[in-house]
Design an enzyme around this catalytic site. Structure first.
Site, mmCIF file in Angstrom:
data_model
loop_
_atom_site.group_PDB
_atom_site.id
_atom_site.type_symbol
_atom_site.label_atom_id
_atom_site.label_comp_id
_atom_site.label_asym_id
_atom_site.label_seq_id
_atom_site.Cartn_x
_atom_site.Cartn_y
_atom_site.Cartn_z
ATOM 1 N N THR A 1 0.817 -1.212 0.000
ATOM 2 C CA THR A 1 0.000 0.000 0.000
ATOM 3 C C THR A 1 0.853 1.266 0.000
ATOM 4 O OG1 THR A 1 -1.513 1.254 1.423
ATOM 5 C CG2 THR A 1 -0.083 -0.292 2.534
ATOM 6 N N ASP A 2 0.254 2.379 -0.417
ATOM 7 C CA ASP A 2 0.951 3.675 -0.332
ATOM 8 C C ASP A 2 1.034 4.180 1.108
ATOM 9 O OD1 ASP A 2 -1.730 4.336 0.059
ATOM 10 O OD2 ASP A 2 -1.811 5.877 -1.503
ATOM 11 N N GLU A 3 0.226 3.579 2.023
ATOM 12 C CA GLU A 3 0.184 4.100 3.404
ATOM 13 C C GLU A 3 1.515 3.917 4.129
ATOM 14 O OE1 GLU A 3 -3.210 3.507 5.813
ATOM 15 O OE2 GLU A 3 -4.584 3.590 4.125
ATOM 16 N N TYR B 1 -2.028 -0.484 11.090
ATOM 17 C CA TYR B 1 -2.151 -1.148 9.781
ATOM 18 C C TYR B 1 -0.928 -0.860 8.905
ATOM 19 C CZ TYR B 1 -3.325 -1.609 4.831
ATOM 20 O OH TYR B 1 -3.281 -1.897 3.496
ATOM 21 N N LYS C 1 2.064 -3.333 7.470
ATOM 22 C CA LYS C 1 2.337 -3.519 6.036
ATOM 23 C C LYS C 1 3.794 -3.133 5.736
ATOM 24 C CE LYS C 1 -0.008 -4.561 3.028
ATOM 25 N NZ LYS C 1 -0.392 -5.900 2.449
HETATM 26 P P1 NAD Z 1 -9.701 -7.299 2.222
HETATM 27 O O1 NAD Z 1 -9.687 -7.014 3.681
HETATM 28 O O2 NAD Z 1 -10.919 -7.005 1.434
HETATM 29 O O3 NAD Z 1 -9.355 -8.844 1.969
HETATM 30 C C1 NAD Z 1 -8.347 -9.509 2.670
HETATM 31 C C2 NAD Z 1 -8.501 -10.998 2.441
HETATM 32 O O4 NAD Z 1 -7.443 -11.659 3.154
HETATM 33 C C3 NAD Z 1 -9.818 -11.577 2.992
HETATM 34 O O5 NAD Z 1 -10.391 -12.443 2.057
HETATM 35 C C4 NAD Z 1 -9.397 -12.308 4.253
HETATM 36 O O6 NAD Z 1 -10.236 -13.425 4.566
HETATM 37 C C5 NAD Z 1 -7.991 -12.755 3.872
HETATM 38 N N1 NAD Z 1 -7.153 -13.002 5.067
HETATM 39 C C6 NAD Z 1 -7.006 -12.201 6.147
HETATM 40 N N2 NAD Z 1 -6.176 -12.780 7.040
HETATM 41 C C7 NAD Z 1 -5.766 -13.959 6.482
HETATM 42 C C8 NAD Z 1 -4.895 -14.983 6.912
HETATM 43 N N3 NAD Z 1 -4.273 -14.935 8.101
HETATM 44 N N4 NAD Z 1 -4.706 -16.044 6.096
HETATM 45 C C9 NAD Z 1 -5.333 -16.128 4.896
HETATM 46 N N5 NAD Z 1 -6.190 -15.187 4.453
HETATM 47 C C10 NAD Z 1 -6.395 -14.106 5.233
HETATM 48 O O7 NAD Z 1 -8.443 -6.527 1.649
HETATM 49 P P2 NAD Z 1 -8.266 -5.819 0.230
HETATM 50 O O8 NAD Z 1 -8.778 -4.442 0.293
HETATM 51 O O9 NAD Z 1 -8.712 -6.747 -0.833
HETATM 52 O O10 NAD Z 1 -6.657 -5.723 0.195
HETATM 53 C C11 NAD Z 1 -5.869 -6.768 -0.374
HETATM 54 C C12 NAD Z 1 -4.406 -6.394 -0.269
HETATM 55 O O11 NAD Z 1 -4.167 -5.172 -0.969
HETATM 56 C C13 NAD Z 1 -3.937 -6.138 1.166
HETATM 57 O O12 NAD Z 1 -2.656 -6.674 1.304
HETATM 58 C C14 NAD Z 1 -3.920 -4.638 1.299
HETATM 59 O O13 NAD Z 1 -2.957 -4.215 2.238
HETATM 60 C C15 NAD Z 1 -3.542 -4.218 -0.106
HETATM 61 N N6 NAD Z 1 -4.034 -2.894 -0.550
HETATM 62 C C16 NAD Z 1 -5.347 -2.566 -0.411
HETATM 63 C C17 NAD Z 1 -5.788 -1.325 -0.891
HETATM 64 C C18 NAD Z 1 -7.241 -0.910 -0.780
HETATM 65 O O14 NAD Z 1 -7.546 0.238 -1.086
HETATM 66 N N7 NAD Z 1 -8.148 -1.782 -0.392
HETATM 67 C C19 NAD Z 1 -4.872 -0.455 -1.511
HETATM 68 C C20 NAD Z 1 -3.535 -0.851 -1.616
HETATM 69 C C21 NAD Z 1 -3.122 -2.083 -1.154
HETATM 70 O O1 DAU Z 2 -4.146 3.996 0.606
HETATM 71 C C1 DAU Z 2 -4.373 2.616 0.477
HETATM 72 C C2 DAU Z 2 -5.205 2.140 1.633
HETATM 73 O O2 DAU Z 2 -6.520 2.612 1.420
HETATM 74 C C3 DAU Z 2 -5.194 0.618 1.790
HETATM 75 O O3 DAU Z 2 -3.904 0.196 2.087
HETATM 76 C C4 DAU Z 2 -6.157 0.191 2.904
HETATM 77 O O4 DAU Z 2 -6.222 -1.229 2.963
HETATM 78 C C5 DAU Z 2 -7.542 0.737 2.585
HETATM 79 O O5 DAU Z 2 -8.423 0.431 3.631
HETATM 80 C C6 DAU Z 2 -7.475 2.258 2.386
HETATM 81 O O6 DAU Z 2 -7.196 2.939 3.639
HETATM 82 P P1 DAU Z 2 -7.954 4.299 4.053
HETATM 83 O O7 DAU Z 2 -7.877 4.457 5.506
HETATM 84 O O8 DAU Z 2 -7.501 5.432 3.202
HETATM 85 O O9 DAU Z 2 -9.456 3.887 3.557
HETATM 86 P P2 DAU Z 2 -10.898 4.092 4.211
HETATM 87 O O10 DAU Z 2 -11.887 3.707 3.169
HETATM 88 O O11 DAU Z 2 -11.008 3.470 5.555
HETATM 89 O O12 DAU Z 2 -10.959 5.668 4.397
HETATM 90 C C7 DAU Z 2 -10.788 6.560 3.299
HETATM 91 C C8 DAU Z 2 -10.849 7.992 3.849
HETATM 92 O O13 DAU Z 2 -12.194 8.249 4.281
HETATM 93 C C9 DAU Z 2 -9.975 8.211 5.069
HETATM 94 O O14 DAU Z 2 -9.428 9.524 5.005
HETATM 95 C C10 DAU Z 2 -10.933 8.110 6.248
HETATM 96 C C11 DAU Z 2 -12.246 8.609 5.665
HETATM 97 N N1 DAU Z 2 -13.471 7.989 6.239
HETATM 98 C C12 DAU Z 2 -13.551 6.635 6.273
HETATM 99 C C13 DAU Z 2 -14.659 6.006 6.808
HETATM 100 C C14 DAU Z 2 -14.745 4.492 6.879
HETATM 101 C C15 DAU Z 2 -14.514 8.790 6.688
HETATM 102 O O15 DAU Z 2 -14.458 10.039 6.631
HETATM 103 N N2 DAU Z 2 -15.622 8.169 7.193
HETATM 104 C C16 DAU Z 2 -15.732 6.811 7.305
HETATM 105 O O16 DAU Z 2 -16.764 6.326 7.834
#
Ligand code: NAD
Ligand code: DAU
Length: 353
Positions: free
Chosen positions: A132-134, A158, A162
């Site tokens: 992730t970019d975080e 988180y 990562k």
């Molecule tokens: P998600 O939470 O939707 O899915 C995670 C999946 O991993 C689930 O199916 C869960 O059951 C599985 N999991 C969790 N713990 C596990 C374990 N111990 N063993 C096996 N499986 C397990 O997450 P996502 O949003 O699909 O993110 C996927 C990947 O991409 C993550 O590594 C996350 O850090 C990265 N990522 C997410 C975002 C985003 O915006 N969602 C952006 C950049 C990177």
């Molecule tokens: O940047 C990549 C990341 O983006 C991934 O690595 C993470 O897995 C993914 O969850 C996401 O993280 P964020 O914290 O940016 O996503 P989230 O959707 O939780 O929140 C997006 C923005 O919205 C953040 O600034 C918090 C705000 N927010 C979120 C929720 C859930 C609100 O204002 N209200 C809310 O109820």
């Protein structure tokens, strides 16, 4: 075949669905099925022999070894993680366990498998770590976007977990020569995203007549990428990325949270008008997330320059597609929003108003 971890989650499932549409190569999909993993998302694959699912925790070394021995994958794509920042604030333990201990365990199982391969297969093997970019921390308004050489400065449990996993992956390449690739992507949105994250939460709450909770002043900036574009970037990096390199993935779509929610309300007003008023009337400001990163922005020029990747969707086309998908798939949302989900909504939002 390829081995995908976390393929029942949001991005992993989108990746597996895209992969099976575009390739004949089989997928071994391993997932623990936490609250975030949903087999319902994989229903289109239930009669597809090219998709094998195993319910396995990536911390379980014996189970991983057995699967590597049986299926001999030529690549690992590691999506599995605990992924929600707010949950990491309420309970960091699971994040350390899955994101760090789980990644370590998977790296060791992959290294063992890789060490048994004949030289040509060893050279061709890849371990692609989805990050992730975080990990880069928070930007001030005028700062340049994160590049691959921006120093790590994670701020939440988180992002720290990562960042730790990224360092492990890097070290397994440097020390053992495992052919790894790491991608650091910005915020994803699209079909099958669990309704705890901003965009699906706002759509579900708007349609349910609930409040739309904006943390703090709503001026935090995120850089949005349609999930299908993240999947295409991962396919490119897997096919042509250089082992040991990291690649930033993003779509140059920086938006303030409040603007994202306004756009969502406007799309819903158009596609599913309310009897009276606008969905914007449901917006409410709530207490901020502790340690809330102010701004993320991704510089994805390396990926474009070295591998020719570009996103196919703009924020406008991607968001319209996404809203339409949620309107047409409310049963999916109802199925995943189980009792546990309702408990989480209480925990996270109870003390914010
Ligand atoms: P998600 O939470 O939707 O899915 C995670 C999946 O991993 C689930 O199916 C869960 O059951 C599985 N999991 C969790 N713990 C596990 C374990 N111990 N063993 C096996 N499986 C397990 O997450 P996502 O949003 O699909 O993110 C996927 C990947 O991409 C993550 O590594 C996350 O850090 C990265 N990522 C997410 C975002 C985003 O915006 N969602 C952006 C950049 C990177
Ligand atoms: O940047 C990549 C990341 O983006 C991934 O690595 C993470 O897995 C993914 O969850 C996401 O993280 P964020 O914290 O940016 O996503 P989230 O959707 O939780 O929140 C997006 C923005 O919205 C953040 O600034 C918090 C705000 N927010 C979120 C929720 C859930 C609100 O204002 N209200 C809310 O109820």
């Amino acid at each position: 075949m390829i081995l995908v971890t976390g393929g029942a989650g949001f991005i992993g499932a989108n990746f597996v669905l895209d992969w099976t549409r575009q390739s004949d190569e089989a997928v071994l999909n391993i997932d623990k099925l936490t609250y975030a993993g949903n087999l319902g998302t994989l229903k289109p694959l239930q009669d597809n022999p090219a998709h094998v699912f195993a319910r396995v925790d990536i911390c379980d070394r014996a189970a991983l070894d057995a699967l590597f021995t049986q299926y001999k994958p030529r690549a690992v794509l590691h999506f599995a993680a605990e992924s929600h920042v707010d949950r990491s604030i309420h309970g960091p333990g699971d994040f350390i366990q899955t994101n760090m201990v789980g990644t370590f365990t998977l790296l060791e199982a992959a290294r063992h498998h890789w060490s048994t391969l004949p030289q040509a297969q060893k050279d061709a093997f890849r371990f692609l770590h989805v990050s992730t970019d975080e990990v880069f921390g928070s930007l001030a308004p005028a700062d340049p976007a994160f590049s691959e050489i921006t120093p790590y400065a994670p701020n939440s449990p988180y992002s720290a977990s990562k960042a730790g996993s990224d360092h492990l992956v890097r070290a397994w390449h440097h020390t053992y020569g495992l052919p790894v690739l790491t991608t650091n992507c910005s915020n994803n949105y699209g079909p099958y995203q669990f309704p705890e994250k901003l965009i699906p939460l706002m759509i579900a709450s708007a349609l349910g007549g609930k409040q739309l909770p904006i943390y703090g002043d709503g001026q935090n900036v995120r850089d949005w990428l349609y999930v299908g574009d993240h999947c295409s970037a991962i396919r490119e990096v897997l096919a042509r990325g250089t082992p040991g390199e990291t690649y930033n993935v993003g779509g140059w779509n920086e938006k303030k949270n409040l603007d994202v929610v306004h756009t969502l309300c406007d799309l819903l007003d158009e596609m599913r008008p309310k009897a009276a008023g606008s969905y914007r009337d449901q917006i409410t400001y709530v207490k901020d997330r502790p340690g809330h990163d102010r701004r993320y922005a991704i510089d994805a020029r390396k990926l474009e320059r070295d591998l020719g990747w570009k996103p196919a969707e703009t924020f406008e086309t991607g968001l319209a597609k996404t809203v339409r998908w949620y309107l047409e798939n409310q049963t999916w949302v109802d199925e995943v929003a189980s009792g546990d989900y309702r408990k989480w909504v209480e925990i996270n939002y109870m003390q914010r108003v």
